[in-house]
Design a protein around this motif. Structure first.
Motif, PDB file in Angstrom:
ATOM      1  N   ASP A 997       0.858  -1.182   0.000  1.00 24.37           N
ATOM      2  CA  ASP A 997       0.000   0.000   0.000  1.00 24.37           C
ATOM      3  C   ASP A 997       0.899   1.239   0.000  1.00 24.37           C
ATOM      4  O   ASP A 997       1.721   1.398   0.910  1.00 24.37           O
ATOM      5  N   PRO A 998       0.749   2.135  -1.009  1.00 22.91           N
ATOM      6  CA  PRO A 998       1.662   3.296  -1.098  1.00 22.91           C
ATOM      7  C   PRO A 998       1.631   4.200   0.130  1.00 22.91           C
ATOM      8  O   PRO A 998       2.563   4.961   0.359  1.00 22.91           O
ATOM      9  N   GLY A 999       0.584   4.107   0.938  1.00 26.84           N
ATOM     10  CA  GLY A 999       0.525   4.959   2.131  1.00 26.84           C
ATOM     11  C   GLY A 999       1.095   4.293   3.366  1.00 26.84           C
ATOM     12  O   GLY A 999       1.130   4.886   4.449  1.00 26.84           O
ATOM     13  N   SER A1000       1.582   3.049   3.217  1.00 17.83           N
ATOM     14  CA  SER A1000       2.036   2.299   4.398  1.00 17.83           C
ATOM     15  C   SER A1000       3.489   2.607   4.751  1.00 17.83           C
ATOM     16  O   SER A1000       4.260   3.122   3.938  1.00 17.83           O
ATOM     17  N   GLN A1001       3.833   2.255   5.992  1.00 18.92           N
ATOM     18  CA  GLN A1001       5.208   2.449   6.472  1.00 18.92           C
ATOM     19  C   GLN A1001       6.168   1.527   5.708  1.00 18.92           C
ATOM     20  O   GLN A1001       7.294   1.918   5.393  1.00 18.92           O
ATOM     21  N   GLN A1002       5.691   0.331   5.373  1.00 17.35           N
ATOM     22  CA  GLN A1002       6.542  -0.649   4.660  1.00 17.35           C
ATOM     23  C   GLN A1002       6.955  -0.113   3.288  1.00 17.35           C
ATOM     24  O   GLN A1002       8.086  -0.308   2.848  1.00 17.35           O
ATOM     25  N   PHE A1003       6.004   0.576   2.630  1.00  9.34           N
ATOM     26  CA  PHE A1003       6.306   1.137   1.302  1.00  9.34           C
ATOM     27  C   PHE A1003       7.403   2.194   1.428  1.00  9.34           C
ATOM     28  O   PHE A1003       8.354   2.218   0.646  1.00  9.34           O
ATOM     29  N   LEU A1004       7.263   3.034   2.432  1.00  6.51           N
ATOM     30  CA  LEU A1004       8.257   4.105   2.636  1.00  6.51           C
ATOM     31  C   LEU A1004       9.624   3.511   2.965  1.00  6.51           C
ATOM     32  O   LEU A1004      10.666   3.974   2.452  1.00  6.51           O
TER      33      LEU A1004
END
Length: 1339
Positions: A997-1004
């Protein structure tokens, strides 16, 4: 008194009549008229008598007439009189009104206005008189007192209408007033005023009163203001629909007054209004043209207002008219694709999502129209059906290169054209469900297209047909004659279409005996057809019938969930046909199919592939099918135990002239036997109860026969040498010769037989060491042949040889084999499995077959072998295979693995390739089941429920495993670095990142890690560098705009390649180690330019939105203004940063070729977009008095100081490097006199091609400066102060070079001619004079 007046009027004595009337008191006249009217006696005669005795030439007569008029209006409106009497009175009053003088008309009209304002009109009959009064007043030339001044009749009428429209109207009289205005001559301005007032009254009326009012408005629009009328009606119903949706969303509304909009009533009113508008368009085509024109204009501004459910329904109702049909469908199709493109564009960019959060989706609106049409909107259905078919035909799947259809239903429909086609199918399916009368029409049109479009892909129509049958299975029974007509054409259709069509209509065969019988007749004829496709169609049809007509007593095995919708009709077959009939029917079909066993290989192949499914679904046919297979294999089996080889291969081929064909696909036959036998043993044999002994003995007989035969073939195949099959290294495998073709056929058959026997022996071996040694022996035979074929293919360089034959192993067996080889830790299995694990070649073979199967699934959506078309089984097998491959890759790194002397990919690399394909396949075919897939990979979390699965967390866990592997690769020494593996790892990470999910911490975290990798690793491998940067950009654009990233990369490219001015030294400030001398150009440079172009496209899209917002003059101007400012800020910031990116690149000493070409084109695009922005501000200056914002001024200043001068320097640099390459080519060719002109002309052509974008760039710069001058004049801000004068492109003098040449020339002259000093000094000024003059002129 009334009688006296009537007598006097009849006597025709005006003097006496006038005397009698003058003798009446003020109120008596009115009372007399009222009494006469209520009694119903000669009211008209009385009024005529009064008017005859009240001539308009006398003031008293005029006054008396006015009294009568003023008295009659409330009398008529009271409702006490009979309708006929009212009409009589009004008719007489209208007739006499024209004789009244202007001031009396003005007084009468004013009194009418007061009556209307007072709201005392009940039936509106008197308004007919008002329209006559106003018409007479407008024709009056008399000057009339109004306020303190005077007006003529026309102006007085205008003031009255103004007053009337500005006052409050009683909702009851709105329709009467609208009707009245039709009879009054109105100017364009007055009409607009009236129409706007009526439209404002919509919201105050009861819903039921809207249709008649709309009808009156449409009649009124004949005078003009068509656009306003249509716009008002559409806007009103759009608001009502939105209100209705809100009420449905919040059903328990606290405010009870809000919930006053019954849905069915609203829909019926909308339907009636649409009918009124359609009728009006039938009478006046201009209304239709005006509607389309208005919607097109509105759609450019705000698609949500233009295409709401009401307006779409209206358009579709009008589309039945052929004159407007094409325009309407073109408009709707354009709107649909544009909406899909915009949504796709927004989803791909976080920057755009932040600036334009909500976006209109036209597909949802059209599907809502289908839902609404259930409320009796029969006039919309025809348009819906035509739109659905139009969309499906306009955006149908295209044939890809090589004639195969580019299937759209396998993966996600991401392209706008695919979404439009899908929408067309949804419209037709939903319309089919909602509207019963039109069902047969839709069905017929779908079947017609399946038949007539045989040459182009029809999978989308077959899918629609299948969905239609699922939604209403018994509808087909009413249209069975149409279906049987379709069957007559089966022989002429491609095999894929036949199979799809039969699967779709299969439920009908269970409920209609006549359809089934007609199909069987068609299929039996087709079996003897000359056309191969017709015979294949017959086999496909018969197999389908066998699968679906169960004989009573057949096992209902749950594992047989075939993807052909066998459960579409819930009624049991046995309700229609008894068991004996079904059995006879199935045996008759089997008899027909046995004849096919003597036909071409393709036909036999279909049978062998279909028998297993038939057996699984109709177990009572087991003995018949097994006997058929046994008699077939006996033709090729040699029973003597010592005879090698065990099978007659020569019987499998057939020669026709010089050509040799495969006649019997022996490997497929054996494969079919092996699977049928395995199923028979595991299912039927175990479930047999106390059966008849004789039958049991017979069945055990063929089972024993098969087992003995397979054991014997296995034993002898292991003993056989290649020479026994006439195949060895010296054999000819050339596809051009007959012997070569025969050998190729033999080799593929032998390899297939080996694979079938490997699967059989592994499955029946029960982990016995001897059996596994047999498996390895069979593999040795297979591998020898495989190596020979590869070797020969390499020598021949033929495409035929490079194709690896499809493996005969089933997907289920591949998953079982891999699990056993790599993950089976059972102590009892260890010894036997060690036999197989000892052969690296066998391990590599197992993984490569898995890779081949996954690839086939990815490309076609199914695999060969049992359950190949069963999505559930395929999904389970994929999960098992993924677990094994993932474990194998992460446990044994490639560096550790010994690949031996053998060429080819290592097992780890094959595992990685397989994983990549599986992750792609999952996202294409099993999107909905990705959570279960990720959970299946996570062994620690096996019991979690589906609802609890967090896809982002699970995907991030898998990503971390591959991140570790990539870091290990990048940190390994140069000798150990594996480019192919690194590329695969990057691609896998890229594929898995789509699950985050682009809004997730994992993406960041993943984005941060990717940036770090690019900054710290000086990769010199171009493919890996490209993959990493592409991954970085794809992640970054979903987080925020990548312009700052591009600027840093551009600075690195500049630092690596140096400046176009060789004297300039650049500070080495490396941001990204991945940008180095090897990768900077063209790899990184082209990627940066490609990404910059995407940003430019986004900016261009935003500028178009700005232009639309600027042209929108709606009431909600504050919101629009705020949005405009936000968009302008975003656009200018993006362009500002992009200018700094190009500022770096345009000063970089780029090598000639693609980089220079792309940069010049990107610069042209940048200036074009800058020009669009300036045009927007010019337009804004025209419409408002806004000053040019400071941000824009800074942007213009930046372009003038940091880009335009550098562009001109870069152009000079480009021309210099091209002239150098040209002179180098010429010099080189002077040494070799041969082909001189050809070589020079080639270089010339290349130079011309690469300098072609230069004039476009110069033109774009000059256009930009031209519009800057316009904006400067409009805004009174001198923006041109930041722009330097352009370099003249056609004539350039390099001053420094000129001086040095002249000095050299002077010294040469002084040395050569010492005696002629005077003449030389006299001539010198003349030589220098002209350039100096030119320089002065230039200043």
């Amino acid at each position: 008194m009334a009688q006296r007046i009537l007598q006097l009027a009849a006597e025709e004595s005006p003097e006496r009549l006038q005397e009698a009337l003058q003798g009446l008191a003020e109120g008596e006249l009115g009372d007399m008229v009222t009494r006469q009217a209520l009694r119903g006696r000669e009211t008209a005669a009385l009024l005529r008598g009064i008017f005859r005795g009240s001539p308009c030439s006398q003031p008293s007569g005029v006054l008396r007439r006015l009294q009568v008029y003023k008295h009659c209006v409330p009398l008529v409106e009271s409702g006490d009189l009979h309708v006929g009497k009212v009409s009589e009175i009004i008719g007489l009053l209208m007739l006499e009104a024209r004789q009244l003088p202007g001031h009396a008309l003005a007084e009468l009209a004013t009194s009418f206005v007061e009556v209307i304002k007072g709201g005392s009109l009940s039936n509106g009959k008197s308004l007919e008189l008002f329209s006559t009064v106003l018409t007479a007043l407008s024709n009056s030339k008399e000057s009339l007192a109004y306020g303190k001044g005077e007006l003529n009749g026309e102006e007085f009428k205008k003031q009255l209408i103004n007053t009337l429209c500005s006052s409050k109207w009683d909702p009851q009289c709105v329709i009467h007033l609208a009707n009245m205005f039709r009879d009054i001559p109105l100017s364009g301005e007055e009409l607009q005023f009236v129409v706007e007032k009526v439209l404002r009254m919509f919201s105050k009326l009861d819903l039921q009163e809207i249709p008649p009012l709309v009808y009156q408005l449409l009649l009124l629009s004949a005078k003009g203001s068509k656009k306003t009328v249509l716009e008002g009606i559409i806007s009103f119903f759009n608001q009502l629909d939105k209100k209705q949706k809100e009420e449905q969303r919040v059903p328990q509304s606290a405010d009870l007054e809000v919930a006053t909009l019954p849905l069915d009533q609203l829909r019926h009113v909308e339907g009636t209004v649409i009918l009124h508008i359609v009728s009006a368009i039938n009478l006046d085509q201009d209304i239709g043209e005006e509607l389309i024109k208005h919607l097109k204009t509105e759609q450019q501004k705000d698609p949500g207002k233009a295409l709401c459910p009401f307006s779409v329904a209206l358009l579709l109702s009008i589309a039945v008219k052929h004159r407007l049909q094409e325009q309407i469908f073109d408009f709707l199709k354009t709107s649909i694709t544009r909406s899909c493109k915009d949504l796709q564009f927004l989803q791909a960019s976080k920057f755009l999502q932040d600036l334009c959060p909500q976006q209109y989706d036209v597909t949802a609106v059209i599907l809502e129209v289908v839902k609404n049409s259930a409320f009796g909107w029969d006039h919309v259905t025809q348009g819906l059906v035509e739109l659905g078919f139009s969309l499906m035909e306009s955006y149908e799947p295209k044939k890809s290169f090589g004639g195969k259809t580019a299937e759209t239903n396998l993966g996600l429909s991401k392209m706008p054209a695919q979404q439009a086609c899908k929408l067309g199918a949804s419209i037709l399916l939903e319309t089919f469900k909602v509207h019963e009368p039109i069902r047969s029409d839709i069905l017929e049109q779908v079947l017609n297209r399946v038949l007539t479009k045989a040459a182009s892909p029809v999978s989308h129509f077959i899918d629609l047909l299948s969905n239609i049958v699922v939604s209403a299975p018994l509808v087909l029974q009413n249209s069975s004659s149409r279906v049987t007509e379709t069957f007559d054409n089966l022989s002429f259709l491609p095999i894929d279409t036949v199979q799809g069509l039969l699967r779709a209509v299969q439920p009908l065969l269970k409920v209609s005996m006549s359809v089934r019988d007609s199909l069987i007749l068609v299929l039996q004829k087709a079996i003897f057809s000359r056309q191969l496709d017709a015979r294949k169609a017959a086999v496909a049809g018969f197999l389908l019938l066998l699968r679906n007509f169960k004989i009573l007593g057949s096992l209902t095995s749950s594992q047989c969930s075939q993807a052909i919708g066998a459960t579409q009709v819930q009624a049991d077959v046995h309700a229609c046909y008894n068991s004996a009939a079904n059995e006879a029917f199935c045996l008759e079909i089997l008899g027909s199919l046995r004849r096919c066993l003597s036909q071409q290989a393709d036909v036999r192949l279909m049978l062998y592939e279909g028998f297993y499914d038939v057996l699984r679904r109709n177990s009572q046919l087991a003995s018949s099918i097994m006997e058929t297979l046994l008699s077939q294999i006996k033709q090729y089996y040699l029973p003597q135990p010592d005879l090698l080889p065990p099978l007659k291969l020569e019987g499998c081929i057939m020669a026709q002239g010089d050509q040799i064909f495969l006649q019997e696909p022996l490997a497929h036959l054996l494969c079919c036997i092996q699977h049928c036998l395995a199923w028979y043993k595991s299912t039927v044999h175990l479930c047999k109860g106390a059966e008849d002994d004789e039958e049991e003995e017979e069945e055990v007989g063929f089972e024993q026969n098969f087992e003995e035969m397979l054991e014997s073939v296995t034993r002898r195949m292991i003993k056989s040498e290649l020479e026994d099959f006439e195949l060895d290294k010296s054999a000819d495998f050339s596809p051009s010769s007959g012997v070569g073709v025969k050998n190729n056929i033999y080799a593929i058959q032998v390899m297939g037989i080996c694979e079938v026997l490997i699967e059989y022996n592994f499955n029946t071996g029960n982990f016995s060491k001897n059996k596994f040694e047999d498996v390895l022996g069979l593999f040795t035979c297979y591998n020898k042949l495989s190596e020979i074929l590869k070797e020969k293919a390499g020598k021949n360089k033929s495409t035929l040889g490079n194709k690896i034959a499809r493996s005969f192993l089933s997907m289920a067996f591949v998953s079982t084999l891999l699990t056993a080889l790599f993950r089976d830790n059972a102590q009892s299995h260890e010894e036997s499995l060690a036999v197989l694990r000892s052969s690296t070649e066998f391990l590599r073979y197992a993984v490569s077959v898995a890779l081949q199967k996954v690839q086939q699934l990815e490309e076609t959506g199914q695999t060969d072998g049992p359950d190949g078309q069963n999505p559930d089984k395929m999904f389970q097998n994929l999960c098992k295979i993924t677990r094994v491959l993932l474990w194998r890759y992460t446990s044994i790194p490639t560096a550790v693995e010994e690949s031996g002397k053998k060429k080819g990919k290592s097992i780890s690399l094959l595992c990685l390739e397989g994983l990549l394909r599986i992750f792609n396949t999952m996202q294409q075919l099993y999107t909905a089941r990705i959570p279960q897939f990720l959970q299946a990979l996570d062994i620690t979390d096996g019991d979690a429920e589906e609802a609890d699965i967090n896809v982002t967390e699970k995907a991030a866990f898998q990503i971390r495993q591959f991140q570790r592997s990539l870091v290990n690769q990048l940190s390994s020494s140069e000798d150990d670095f594996n480019s192919k593996e690194t590329q695969l790892l990057i691609t896998i990470l890229s594929t898995l990142s789509k699950l985050l999910d682009p809004g997730s911490q994992q993406f960041l975290q993943f984005l941060t890690w990717t940036v770090k990798i690019c900054k710290e690793n000086a990769l010199e491998d171009l493919s890996c560098c490209k993959g990493l940067l592409t991954l970085l950009f794809s992640l970054h654009i979903l987080y925020k705009s990548p312009v700052s990233l591009l600027r840093e990369l551009a600075q690195d490219i500049h630092a690596c390649l140096g400046d176009i001015d060789q004297d300039v030294e650049i500070e080495s400030c490396s941001h990204f180690a991945i940008v180095n001398v090897k990768t900077a150009a063209p790899t990184v440079c082209l990627l940066v330019l490609g990404q910059a172009d995407k940003v430019l496209e986004e900016v261009d899209w935003l500028i178009k939105r700005l232009t639309i917002l600027g042209s929108d003059t709606s009431e909600d101007s504050t919101q629009a203004s705020n949005q405009t400012q936000a968009l302008e800020k975003g656009v200018i910031l993006q362009l500002g940063t992009l200018l700094t990116v190009f500022h770096e690149l345009v000063q970089t000493a780029l090598p000639a070729g693609s980089c220079v070409d792309s940069l010049l084109r990107s610069l042209s695009k940048t200036y074009t977009i800058l020009t669009s922005l300036i045009k927007h501000y010019i337009q804004a200056c025209r419409s408002t008095s806004n000053a040019v914002p400071g941000r824009l001024e800074k942007l213009v200043k930046l372009s003038g100081s940091h880009l335009t001068p550098q562009c001109y320097s870069f152009i000079t640099y480009v021309q210099n490097i091209h002239s150098e390459s040209l002179s180098f080519a010429e010099e080189k060719n002077k040494k070799k006199k041969e082909d001189e002109t050809a070589a020079v002309s080639t270089v010339m052509a290349k130079v011309l091609r690469e300098t072609k974008p230069i004039p476009n760039l110069i033109f774009a710069i000059e256009q930009y400066e031209k519009f800057l001058i316009h904006l400067s004049k409009k805004s009174k801000v001198n923006l041109m102060q930041y722009m330097k004068l352009s370099t003249s492109r056609d004539f350039r003098i390099n001053a420094s070079m000129l001086d040095s040449v002249l000095q050299e020339h002077n010294t040469e002259d002084a040395e050569n001619e010492p005696d002629n000093n005077q003449s030389s000094t006299a001539e010198q000024p003349d030589e220098n004079q002209e350039p100096q003059k030119k320089r002065r002129r230039k200043k």
